[in-house]
Scaffold this motif. Structure first.
Motif, PDB file in Angstrom:
ATOM      1  N   TYR A 346       0.922  -1.261   0.047  1.00  0.00           N
ATOM      2  CA  TYR A 346       0.038  -0.043   0.012  1.00  0.00           C
ATOM      3  C   TYR A 346       0.905   0.873  -0.322  1.00  0.00           C
ATOM      4  CZ  TYR A 346      -3.915  -3.042   1.179  1.00  0.00           C
ATOM      5  OH  TYR A 346      -5.000  -4.108   1.035  1.00  0.00           O
ATOM      6  N   PRO A 347       0.758   2.273  -0.535  1.00  0.00           N
ATOM      7  CA  PRO A 347       1.823   4.148  -0.189  1.00  0.00           C
ATOM      8  C   PRO A 347       1.095   4.646   0.552  1.00  0.00           C
ATOM      9  CG  PRO A 347      -0.754   3.951  -1.986  1.00  0.00           C
ATOM     10  CD  PRO A 347      -0.944   2.660  -1.070  1.00  0.00           C
ATOM     11  N   ASP A 454       2.589  -3.420  -9.974  1.00  0.00           N
ATOM     12  CA  ASP A 454       2.386  -3.128  -8.974  1.00  0.00           C
ATOM     13  C   ASP A 454       3.288  -1.976  -8.192  1.00  0.00           C
ATOM     14  OD1 ASP A 454       0.046  -3.929  -9.812  1.00  0.00           O
ATOM     15  OD2 ASP A 454       0.115  -5.850  -7.790  1.00  0.00           O
ATOM     16  N   ASP A 455       4.721  -2.758  -7.778  1.00  0.00           N
ATOM     17  CA  ASP A 455       5.148  -1.561  -6.790  1.00  0.00           C
ATOM     18  C   ASP A 455       5.228  -0.280  -8.106  1.00  0.00           C
ATOM     19  OD1 ASP A 455       5.946  -3.077  -5.059  1.00  0.00           O
ATOM     20  OD2 ASP A 455       7.703  -4.266  -6.199  1.00  0.00           O
ATOM     21  N   ARG A 458       2.280   1.990  -6.925  1.00  0.00           N
ATOM     22  CA  ARG A 458       2.166   2.164  -5.814  1.00  0.00           C
ATOM     23  C   ARG A 458       3.725   3.205  -5.531  1.00  0.00           C
ATOM     24  NH1 ARG A 458       5.704   0.550  -1.136  1.00  0.00           N
ATOM     25  NH2 ARG A 458       6.580  -1.143  -2.871  1.00  0.00           N
TER      26      ARG A 458
END
Ligand SMILES: [Zn+2]
Length: 476
Positions: A346-347, A454-455, A458
Motif C-alpha cells: 500500500y502507498p 504494482d510496485d 505504489r
C-alpha cells in the motif's frame, strides 16, 4: 505533459540517493514508568532495532513532561510530579539525537482517562471551567466521571493553554513533528442521549455568539443537527488554531494527528458506535492540508494478518491524495513481518510500533537483521527527497528507452531543483497533476504493451502524495 516539458532544463548532476524513505516509529509508553536510565536503555534498543523515529509524550493527563512556564502560569506544577528531579523530554531528545533518531512530540490534550494515567490529574480540579459539561437533562454518575476525564476542546482558554505548551516545546526542543492524540476526543455527534456534551459556560456563550437568538441547551433538544454541525466546525477551528500556534513557533514542523478508524467496523469487544458520529472530518481536514498525516489507532486490535484489509479500508475512506500510517501494537517482535509486508503493498510511508514490553538486546538485534537491515530516512522529513527516491525507483525499472523512464528522468531533473527546500508551489502542483494523470493513463491500459507492475503504481502514488506535501509546505 506540455506544461512540464516547458519547464525542462538540463541539470548537470544526478541526485545521490542513499537511504530508503521509510518511517519506522517507536512509541515511548509512559505506563511502564520512566527513569533516566530506563529511558536511555529503551531509546538505544529502539535505535539498535533500526527504528528511526521516536514518539515521545510531552503532555499526558494534564501534566507536561518538561518544565513548562505555561503550566506554571496557569497555576500548575511546572512538570508532572513524577519527574520533578529531571527533564524527560530533554533527556529523550539528547539520547535520540546521539542514537540517530528523530523525535515527534506526542500530546494527549483531550482525554485524561485513568487507563492512561501515571499520575492523578489535577488540571480539571484546578480549572473546573475547562471541563466538558453534560446536558442538564442527562446528569449521572457516569457523565460526571466523563466530565472529569475530558477537557472541553472548544474552550478558548484551554485551547490557548495547549497552544502555549506546544509553542514552548517547538521553541525549546529539537523535535521534527508534533502528534496530537484525537483517538479519544470527548465530543461526539449523534443523538443527544448518546453523547450529551458539551454544555459548559464557554460553549453556551460561543453558541450564542454564532446564533444570537439561540440557546445551546434548548437547541440540543429541538435542533440537534445544528448543534452537531456547529460542534464539528468548532472542533476543526480548534485543530486549525493549534496547527497555527505550532507552525508559528517553528515553520518546518510536521503536524500529525492520531485518530481512531471510526470508518471501519468496531472490534466486537467494543460498543458499536455509529459511523457518522465523530466530530472530526478527517478526509476534509487532510484534503485542505490542515493535517499533514493521520496515524491510525490500532483500536485495541492485536496485530494480525488482517492489517492489510484494515489499511485497505483506511485507504478507501481517507482518499487517494493523503498520507496515513498505521500504529501497530506489538506483542511478539516476529509479528513485525506483518506491517513490513503491508508497506510493500500500500502507498503508506511507514508504520508506528507500540511494544507491549521492553525489547531485549537480542530482540532488537533480530528485528534489525530480519526487517530493518537497510538504513532508512523518515519519509516525512524531506518530502521532495522522498518523492525523488520513489520516482527514481520507477526510472530504474524502466530504463532502455521506455517512455516512462524518460518521463521520470525529466521529473527528477525538475524536482531536484526543489532541494534542499521546496519553493515553487505551482511547479510542484503541476508535477502532482502530471503524476495523477500518468497513473490514470496506466490504469486505463494506455501504456501497453509496456508492463507496469504494482510496485511502480505504489511508488507513483506515494511520490504524488509527497510532492503534494512539499507544495503545502511552500504554501504554509
Ligand atoms: Zn464546552
Amino acid at each position: 505533459m506540455n506544461a512540464l516539458a516547458a519547464m525542462l532544463r538540463p541539470l548537470p548532476s544526478e541526485t545521490a540517493h542513499v537511504a530508503v524513505p521509510q518511517t519506522r516509529g517507536y512509541i515511548i509508553n509512559l505506563l511502564r514508568g520512566l527513569s533516566p536510565v530506563s529511558l536511555e536503555n529503551e531509546i538505544q534498543r529502539a535505535a539498535q532495532a533500526g527504528f528511526n523515529l521516536l514518539l515521545f509524550p510531552i503532555y499526558n493527563n494534564g501534566w507536561t513532561l518538561f518544565p513548562s512556564e505555561a503550566a506554571r502560569s496557569y497555576g500548575m506544577k511546572r512538570i508532572s510530579p513524577l519527574f520533578s528531579k529531571w527533564n524527560p523530554l530533554a533527556t529523550a531528545c539528547r539520547i535520540a539525537a546521539a542514537s540517530g533518531l528523530s523525535v515527534w512530540a506526542y500530546g494527549r490534550p483531550f482525554n485524561f482517562h485513568p487507563r492512561f494515567s501515571i499520575a492523578d490529574h489535577k488540571l480539571l480540579h484546578s480549572h473546573p471551567d475547562w471541563r466538558l459539561r453534560t446536558h442538564p437533562d442527562y446528569q449521572s454518575g457516569y457523565h460526571r466521571r466523563y466530565e472529569l476525564w475530558h477537557p472541553c476542546p472548544l474552550n478558548p482558554d484551554y485551547r490557548r493553554y495547549i497552544g502555549d505548551v506546544l509553542t514552548e516545546v517547538a521553541h525549546a526542543y529539537p523535535i521534527t513533528g508534533a502528534v496530537l492524540y484525537y483517538s479519544s476526543y470527548g465530543l461526539h455527534g449523534g443523538p443527544l442521549g448518546d453523547f450529551p456534551y458539551c454544555f459548559c459556560e464557554s460553549c453556551k456563550a460561543q453558541y450564542r455568539e454564532a446564533y444570537p437568538e439561540a440557546d445551546l441547551a434548548v437547541d440540543a433538544g429541538s435542533n440537534i443537527e445544528r448543534v452537531r454541525a456547529w460542534q464539528l466546525q468548532m472542533s476543526h477551528e480548534t485543530l486549525d488554531y493549534l496547527r497555527h500556534r505550532i507552525l508559528r513557533a517553528r515553520r518546518a514542523l510536521r503536524f500529525i494527528c492520531r485518530a481512531r478508524p471510526h470508518w471501519r467496523a468496531e472490534p466486537p469487544t467494543q460498543r458499536v458506535i455509529d459511523r457518522n458520529v465523530r466530530l472530526m472530518d478527517w478526509p476534509e481536514l487532510m484534503d485542505s492540508g490542515a493535517v499533514d498525516e493521520l496515524l491510525i489507532d490500532p483500536d485495541d486490535e492485536p496485530l494480525s494478518a488482517d492489517l492489510g484489509t484494515r489499511v485497505a479500508a483506511d485507504y478507501a475512506y481517507l482518499g487517494d491524495r493523503v498520507l496515513f500510517s498505521p500504529i501497530v501494537t506489538v506483542e511478539d517482535p516476529a509479528s513485525l513481518r506483518i506491517p513490513i509486508r503491508v508497506l510493500y503493498r500500500y502507498p503508506i510511508p511507514g508504520f508506528i510500533a507500540q511494544f507491549q514490553h521492553l525489547l531485549s538486546s537480542d530482540e532488537a538485534q533480530a528485528i534489525r537483521e530480519s526487517y530493518f537491515s537497510e538504513p532508512a530516512m523518515i519519509a516525512e522529513a524531506n518530502p521532495v527527497r522522498t518523492a525523488i527516491w520513489l520516482l527514481d525507483q520507477v526510472r530504474l525499472r524502466h530504463q532502455d528507452g521506455s517512455p516512462l523512464g524518460t518521463l521520470m528522468a525529466d521529473m527528477l531533473r525538475i524536482l531536484t531543483r526543489q532541494l534542499p527546500l521546496p519553493d515553487n508551489f505551482s511547479m510542484l502542483q503541476v508535477i502532482e497533476q502530471n503524476l495523477l494523470g500518468l497513473e490514470q493513463f496506466i490504469r486505463r491500459g494506455r501504456l501497453e504493451p509496456l508492463q507496469v507492475d504494482d510496485d511502480v503504481m505504489r511508488y507513483l502514488g506515494l511520490a504524488r502524495r509527497f510532492v503534494r506535501m512539499a507544495g503545502l509546505d511552500v504554501r504554509a
